[in-house]
Design an enzyme around this catalytic site. Structure first.
Site, PDB file in Angstrom:
ATOM      1  N   LYS A 106       0.683  -0.971  -0.077  1.00 21.72           N
ATOM      2  CA  LYS A 106      -0.279  -0.069   0.021  1.00 21.72           C
ATOM      3  C   LYS A 106       0.720   1.264   0.429  1.00 21.72           C
ATOM      4  O   LYS A 106       2.460   1.175   0.670  1.00 21.72           O
ATOM      5  CB  LYS A 106      -0.907  -0.030   1.532  1.00 21.72           C
ATOM      6  N   ARG A 125     -10.924 -11.007   1.753  1.00 17.72           N
ATOM      7  CA  ARG A 125     -11.327 -12.628   0.962  1.00 17.72           C
ATOM      8  C   ARG A 125     -11.039 -13.956   0.651  1.00 17.72           C
ATOM      9  O   ARG A 125     -11.723 -14.943   1.144  1.00 17.72           O
ATOM     10  CB  ARG A 125     -11.578 -12.017  -0.452  1.00 17.72           C
TER      11      ARG A 125
HETATM   12  N1  BES Z   1      -8.303  -3.460   4.274  1.00 17.75           N
HETATM   13  C1  BES Z   1      -8.433  -3.739   2.631  1.00 17.75           C
HETATM   14  C2  BES Z   1     -10.152  -2.485   2.419  1.00 17.75           C
HETATM   15  C3  BES Z   1      -9.783  -0.881   3.782  1.00 17.75           C
HETATM   16  C4  BES Z   1      -9.066  -0.024   2.611  1.00 17.75           C
HETATM   17  C5  BES Z   1     -10.395  -0.886   4.717  1.00 17.75           C
HETATM   18  C6  BES Z   1      -9.361   1.032   3.449  1.00 17.75           C
HETATM   19  C7  BES Z   1     -10.580   0.418   4.771  1.00 17.75           C
HETATM   20  C8  BES Z   1      -9.946   1.689   4.341  1.00 17.75           C
HETATM   21  C9  BES Z   1      -8.321  -4.152   1.850  1.00 17.75           C
HETATM   22  O1  BES Z   1      -7.799  -5.640   2.211  1.00 17.75           O
HETATM   23  C10 BES Z   1      -7.443  -3.593   0.665  1.00 17.75           C
HETATM   24  O2  BES Z   1      -6.912  -3.821   0.431  1.00 17.75           O
HETATM   25  N2  BES Z   1      -8.548  -3.807  -0.475  1.00 17.75           N
HETATM   26  C11 BES Z   1      -7.911  -2.942  -1.196  1.00 17.75           C
HETATM   27  C12 BES Z   1      -8.791  -4.345  -2.713  1.00 17.75           C
HETATM   28  C13 BES Z   1      -8.445  -4.219  -4.186  1.00 17.75           C
HETATM   29  C14 BES Z   1      -6.951  -4.562  -4.169  1.00 17.75           C
HETATM   30  C15 BES Z   1      -8.634  -4.597  -4.959  1.00 17.75           C
HETATM   31  C16 BES Z   1      -8.683  -1.930  -2.028  1.00 17.75           C
HETATM   32  O3  BES Z   1      -9.603  -1.242  -1.669  1.00 17.75           O
HETATM   33  O4  BES Z   1      -8.172  -1.348  -2.483  1.00 17.75           O
HETATM   34 MN    MN Z   2      -5.098  -5.217   1.798  1.00 16.24          MN
END
Ligand code: BES
Ligand code: MN
Ligand code: ZN
Length: 499
Positions: free
Chosen positions: A279, A353
């Site tokens: 990230k 997931r």
């Molecule tokens: N934990 C995150 C989702 C999230 C993002 C929660 C911001 C709270 C605030 C999740 O694991 C994630 O990183 N999701 C990705 C999915 C994408 C790679 C398809 C996302 O939402 O960017």
């Molecule tokens: Mn994630």
């Protein structure tokens, strides 16, 4: 803080502070009228002189009001009477409690719980008052060497009801409200704890502790157990971290022995760095909240046990840390889930997931009445619904309706999102049964579609709480949502509150 219920007129309360509502413009609520009469119009005189309009959020503290036995009277503005609905009621209680805490009163008696709120009965008003009061005083200062000390914090709050005939209903609702509030505070604490403390092992220990205190059966599966079960997807997420994964199972056996349980599955990523699909740095600290689904399951099970709900409830909590270590999954890796379905991991940041799918397969063994998973699953859900509503998905209309209703009732709302087959297209993989990401479009929906493939054998719903489980900005912190929604759902299923 201690709570109690009392019936009786305001001027006879020996409380340090009596709280009275004032509608706009300058109109005393009914308990206020009664107190005012005993005080020889002292309060209405002040209002007439323009000391307070009654605007929502305003307060006025009065000392030595004649004809009363209390030390102080706190007037709380309620806004216009015809606009006084749930939100206004809840905000008035929060304002009252916060002000009481700051005014140096050790105990307060609130005459707001008597006010009429359209469509809401006394039980609702008391339950919510207990929840809002607890939330208003919530602090997380465990790691501050100097705590912001309130000089004389509020110790005791009494909620007033109109007559003795209301006492039994109110006492019962208060007990429910407090159990929910404690479950929610627990979830908030766990959410606020940093990733270096709240790791999978910590969550497992906390679950054991909750189990011992509240009489829940708790079992923790280790990496070796998961290997035997073939949880290749869950295990793949934990591989990049030094922290071993845990699968926590909690059971509240309050129902008939053969009654099918409601299973709650909570995402427990104790820190989500994104893994190899790292990230960006900005606000990455917020990914300590990525176990909020897990926390809400622990909080809800604790509340269910505390309320002795006549239901069987099982919590299934997969926990792991998503880190980019040398053994971490690479984009392109293919893993085999416990269900036998294979997954091409195109983005290691779509890890939630990957741990949930194996937990959902594991849930089959409970022959559940229904399964609800709760997860901070997608940033896309925050974009769609902000911090107001959780995203709700379900493969069963009745279950969706009941959860939406519980959210309305608990004032912890969700919004129904589509789970149409059309979206499944986006998960096609040339190499495996599916990919773990569906592209930029409809990100929250395709995440739910992924989970749906593992939830075909039972009634299932999914709550995407990425936007509702925590707040950013100056009020930064965990909210403890959706513990209120989930507990209200269980209360309704148990027949203890009507839908
Ligand atoms: N934990 C995150 C989702 C999230 C993002 C929660 C911001 C709270 C605030 C999740 O694991 C994630 O990183 N999701 C990705 C999915 C994408 C790679 C398809 C996302 O939402 O960017
Ligand atoms: Mn994630
Ligand atoms: Zn995540």
């Amino acid at each position: 803080m201690e709570f109690s219920i009392k019936s009786g007129i305001p001027e006879k309360q020996r409380s340090a502070c009596v709280v009275i509502g004032v509608f706009e413009p300058r109109k005393l609520s009914l308990p206020g009228e009664i107190l005012n009469k005993a005080a020889n119009n002292h309060v209405s005189d002040l209002l007439r002189r323009g000391d307070m309009e009654g605007k929502a959020g305003t307060t006025l503290l009065l000392h030595s009001v004649p004809g009363t036995l209390c030390d102080r009277v706190l007037l709380v503005g309620l806004g216009k009477e015809r606009d006084f609905h749930e939100k206004e009621y809840l905000e008035a209680i929060a304002t009252a409690v916060r002000t009481l805490n700051e005014t140096g009163a050790f105990d307060g008696t609130i005459y707001l719980t008597e006010l009429a709120v359209k469509k809401r009965d006394l039980g609702w008003r008391i339950r919510q008052a207990a929840m809002v009061a607890t939330a208003a005083l919530y602090r997380f200062d465990r790691f501050k060497s100097k705590k912001d000390q309130v000089r004389r914090p509020l110790r005791k709050l009494t909620l007033a009801v109109e007559s003795r005939a209301d006492l039994a209903v109110a006492e019962n609702a208060l007990a429910q409200g407090l159990a929910i509030a404690e479950g929610r505070s627990l979830a908030q604490d766990l959410g606020n704890l940093p990733g270096n403390i709240c790791n999978p092992s910590y969550l497992a220990e906390q679950a054991q502790q909750i189990g011992r205190t509240h009489g829940l059966k708790v079992e923790v599966l280790e990496r070796a157990d998961m290997e035997k079960l073939g949880m290749g997807s869950l295990l793949s997420v934990a591989r990049g971290s030094r922290q071993p994964p845990k699968l926590i199972i909690l059971r509240h056996a309050g129902g008939k022995q053969d009654a099918a349980p409601i299973v709650l599955v909570g995402k427990g990523i104790t820190f989500d760095s994104g893994g190899i699909s790292l990230k960006p740095g900005a606000e990455m600290d917020e990914m300590k909240y990525d176990m909020s689904g897990a926390a809400s399951v622990l909080g809800t099970l604790q509340a269910a046990a505390k309320m002795r709900l006549p239901l069987n409830v099982v919590g299934v909590v997969p926990c792991a840390e998503n880190m980019p270590g040398g053994e971490a999954s690479r984009p392109g890796d293919i893993v085999t889930s416990m269900s036998g379905q294979t997954i091409e991991i195109l983005n290691t940041d779509a890890e939630g997931r990957l741990i949930l799918c194996d937990a959902l397969t594991y849930a089959e063994r409970f022959e559940p009445e229904s399964v609800i998973d709760i997860a901070t699953l997608t940033g896309a859900c925050v974009i769609a619904l902000g911090h107001v509503a959780s995203g709700l998905y379900a493969n069963n209309e009745g279950l969706a309706r009941d959860l939406l209703g519980a959210g309305e009732d608990a004032w912890d709302r969700a919004w129904h999102m589509p789970l149409w087959e059309d979206y499944q297209e986006q998960l096609k993989s040339p190499f495996a049964d599916m990919t773990n990401v569906g592209g930029r479009a409809a990100g929250s929906i395709t995440a739910a579609c992924f989970l749906a493939r593992y939830a075909k054998k039972y009634r299932w719903a999914h709550l995407d709480i990425a936007g509702t489980a925590w707040r950013g900005g100056d009020k930064k912190g965990s909210t403890g949502r959706p513990v209120p929604l989930l507990t209200h759902f269980l209360l309704t299923r148990a027949g203890l509150i009507s839908a």
